[in-house]
Design an enzyme around this catalytic site. Structure first.
Site, mmCIF file in Angstrom:
data_model
loop_
_atom_site.group_PDB
_atom_site.id
_atom_site.type_symbol
_atom_site.label_atom_id
_atom_site.label_comp_id
_atom_site.label_asym_id
_atom_site.label_seq_id
_atom_site.Cartn_x
_atom_site.Cartn_y
_atom_site.Cartn_z
ATOM 1 C CG ASN A 138 45.400 56.080 67.662
ATOM 2 O OD1 ASN A 138 46.394 56.062 66.942
ATOM 3 N ND2 ASN A 138 44.165 56.207 67.173
ATOM 4 C CE LYS A 148 43.228 59.903 67.009
ATOM 5 N NZ LYS A 148 41.852 60.296 66.773
ATOM 6 C CG HIS A 181 41.164 54.417 64.709
ATOM 7 N ND1 HIS A 181 40.610 55.573 64.190
ATOM 8 C CD2 HIS A 181 41.335 54.642 66.033
ATOM 9 C CE1 HIS A 181 40.467 56.453 65.161
ATOM 10 N NE2 HIS A 181 40.900 55.912 66.295
ATOM 11 C CD GLU A 193 41.037 59.114 63.441
ATOM 12 O OE1 GLU A 193 42.234 58.788 63.396
ATOM 13 O OE2 GLU A 193 40.539 59.734 64.405
ATOM 14 C CD GLU A 248 38.679 54.232 69.605
ATOM 15 O OE1 GLU A 248 39.328 54.805 70.480
ATOM 16 O OE2 GLU A 248 38.936 54.318 68.397
ATOM 17 N N GLY A 250 37.754 62.419 69.229
ATOM 18 C CA GLY A 250 38.327 63.723 68.881
ATOM 19 C C GLY A 250 37.323 64.864 68.935
ATOM 20 C CB SER A 276 36.547 62.746 74.120
ATOM 21 O OG SER A 276 36.471 63.197 72.778
HETATM 22 C C1 PEP Z 1 41.130 57.465 69.100
HETATM 23 O O1 PEP Z 1 41.619 58.010 68.124
HETATM 24 O O2 PEP Z 1 41.154 56.246 69.182
HETATM 25 C C2 PEP Z 1 40.527 58.313 70.134
HETATM 26 C C3 PEP Z 1 39.825 57.753 71.085
HETATM 27 O O3 PEP Z 1 40.767 59.672 70.037
HETATM 28 P P1 PEP Z 1 40.386 60.797 71.149
HETATM 29 O O4 PEP Z 1 40.841 60.248 72.474
HETATM 30 O O5 PEP Z 1 41.146 61.997 70.715
HETATM 31 O O6 PEP Z 1 38.908 60.971 71.091
#
Ligand code: PEP
Length: 251
Positions: free
Chosen positions: A9, A11, A95, A97, A167, A173, A213
């Site tokens: 992803n 972003k 997502h 976000e 998630e 992040g 992460s």
């Molecule tokens: C994501 O944005 O879906 C995500 C898992 O980000 P990160 O791997 O940076 O935590």
């Protein structure tokens, strides 16, 4: 057996030139991967270029959102048809976000996912609890609401075409990964809810990723768990080397 699926992803990162550079670096690193589906979900403006850049590889291309309507007065939205025209096969929906900053709700997640399926786009639907919700002991309740909301009206055939990304918002992040047991237990719970909604055999067919992460250091431990079928990767998907190591979690 559920085939693992690792999706990046990106972003709101990468210009077209940066996108092509990243794909060109990634392609040789994942050239021999056949047992895992590899997807990169990229900004709208990069889809067409990335689609061209992945030619000759097994890397699939996805978008990061899709409109719930076919066309019309929806300023700023991009329709499923438009995504397909430029080569997207997958799309991330709901997502955290988008839920946090852009007012995405379980209802709009439902409508967008219906629209993706209607247009043969493969949805990656994100669910997960915040830190307050986990600490408040209501993770399962939050997941119930998100899952029943996202998949309301879905048939057994519909749900089999969906990839779910679990998630935990507190792990996205932040560098804080859920432990592999925490992630696996929660994904097992998600599968239990799906079994209630659609039957156990159907639930056993749905691929459920972990996201938060995930990186080259923790990928193999997470992927070794019984119910984790892949990863949705943010930060680590922006570096070809790191992403390829996650994709090759099994060595
Ligand atoms: C994501 O944005 O879906 C995500 C898992 O980000 P990160 O791997 O940076 O935590």
């Amino acid at each position: 057996m559920r085939k693992p699926i690792i999706a990046g992803n990106w972003k709101m990162n990468n210009t077209q030139a940066e996108a092509v550079e990243l794909i060109n670096a990634l392609k040789p690193l994942v050239a021999d991967v056949t047992k895992t589906d590899v997807v990169v979900c990229v900004p709208y403006t990069c889809i067409e270029k990335v689609k061209k850049a992945v030619r000759g590889s097994k890397i699939k291309v996805g978008a990061e959102n899709v409109a719930w309507a076919d066309k019309g007065a929806f300023t700023g939205e991009i329709s499923a048809n438009m995504l397909k025209e430029v080569g997207a096969e997958y799309v991330i929906i709901g997502h955290s976000e988008r839920r946090q900053y852009f007012g995405e709700t379980d209802k709009t997640v439902n409508m967008r996912t219906v629209q993706a399926l209607k247009n043969d786009l493969k949805p990656i639907v994100c669910v997960g609890e915040t830190l307050d919700e986990r600490e408040g002991g209501i993770t399962n309740k939050v997941l119930d609401t998100q899952l029943y909301g996202a998949f309301e009206g879905f048939t057994q055939d519909d749900i089999k075409k969906v990839v779910i990304a679990y998630e935990p918002v507190w792990a996205i992040g932040t560098g804080k990964t859920a432990t592999s047991e925490q992630a696996n237990d929660t994904i097992k719970y998600i599968r239990k809810v799906l079994a209630k909604m659609f039957t156990r055999p159907v639930a056993n067919k749905v691929r459920i990723q972990y996201g938060g992460s995930m990186n080259p250091k923790n990928a193999s431990e997470l992927m070794a768990m019984s119910d984790i079928d892949g990863g949705l990767i943010g930060g680590a998907s922006l570096k070809a080397e790191d992403f390829s190591k996650v994709v090759k979690f099994n060595g």
